[in-house]
Design an enzyme around this catalytic site. Structure first.
Site, mmCIF file in Angstrom:
data_model
loop_
_atom_site.group_PDB
_atom_site.id
_atom_site.type_symbol
_atom_site.label_atom_id
_atom_site.label_comp_id
_atom_site.label_asym_id
_atom_site.label_seq_id
_atom_site.Cartn_x
_atom_site.Cartn_y
_atom_site.Cartn_z
ATOM 1 C CG HIS A 129 -2.423 2.892 4.517
ATOM 2 N ND1 HIS A 129 -2.835 1.697 5.064
ATOM 3 C CD2 HIS A 129 -1.839 3.586 5.520
ATOM 4 C CE1 HIS A 129 -2.524 1.681 6.351
ATOM 5 N NE2 HIS A 129 -1.929 2.809 6.647
ATOM 6 C CB CYS A 130 1.828 1.709 5.516
ATOM 7 S SG CYS A 130 1.487 -0.044 5.512
ATOM 8 C CB ILE A 131 3.550 -0.317 0.529
ATOM 9 C CG1 ILE A 131 3.414 -1.561 1.407
ATOM 10 C CG2 ILE A 131 4.633 -0.516 -0.519
ATOM 11 C CD1 ILE A 131 3.038 -2.811 0.681
ATOM 12 C CG ASP A 134 5.890 2.727 6.099
ATOM 13 O OD1 ASP A 134 5.325 3.688 6.661
ATOM 14 O OD2 ASP A 134 5.700 1.543 6.428
#
Length: 149
Positions: A129-131, A134
């Site tokens: 989820h963070c890729i 960010d």
């Protein structure tokens, strides 16, 4: 920590302390398991930093790296994810171009991989989820300080 101080009435680094280690996993990657990836750590005092680092050092066989601040630790995670997102997006675009040109993408990647500094990204989905978040977070923070990337 300011919220915890305000809500609890406790004083940061006197009554309570903080430790941090950003997530650093690659879901589905059997070659790079959590214990095989160097762990970035941080603590709100040198003693807490040592404690957090030692705790992770017990399970992370690849070693640990104590960051100078929580901001450095989180910024490292942000650029790791931004770099991965951009590189996979680039390889996906190249694969579509090569496909239209009738060129085998895997053959191109094998050939390019013979250069010592080639980064071997493969076409596919970007997981986690963070890729995808960010890079947007980094852009938001840059714009908040007056830089428009």
């Amino acid at each position: 920590m300011p919220v915890l101080e305000r809500v609890s009435g406790l004083t940061f680094n006197t009554d309570f302390f903080a430790g941090y280690s950003p997530e650093r996993i690659n879901p589905g990657d059997k070659a790079h398991r959590i214990s095989d990836i160097c762990k970035v750590t941080w603590g709100s005092t040198p003693e807490v930093a040592d404690l957090v680092d030692a705790l992770y050092g017990r399970i992370i066989t690849a070693g640990t790296h104590k960051a100078e601040s929580i901001r450095v630790a989180e910024a490292a995670k942000v650029i790791e994810n931004t770099q991965r997102d951009m590189n996979i997006a680039l390889v996906n675009e190249l694969a579509m171009i090569f496909g239209r040109l009738g060129i085998d993408t895997d053959a191109v990647l094998r050939a390019a991989g013979t250069k010592w500094n080639f980064l071997p990204f493969r076409p596919g989905l970007v997981g986690g989820h963070c890729i995808g978040v960010d890079p947007c977070y980094l852009t938001h923070k840059a714009e908040a300080i007056g830089h428009h990337p």
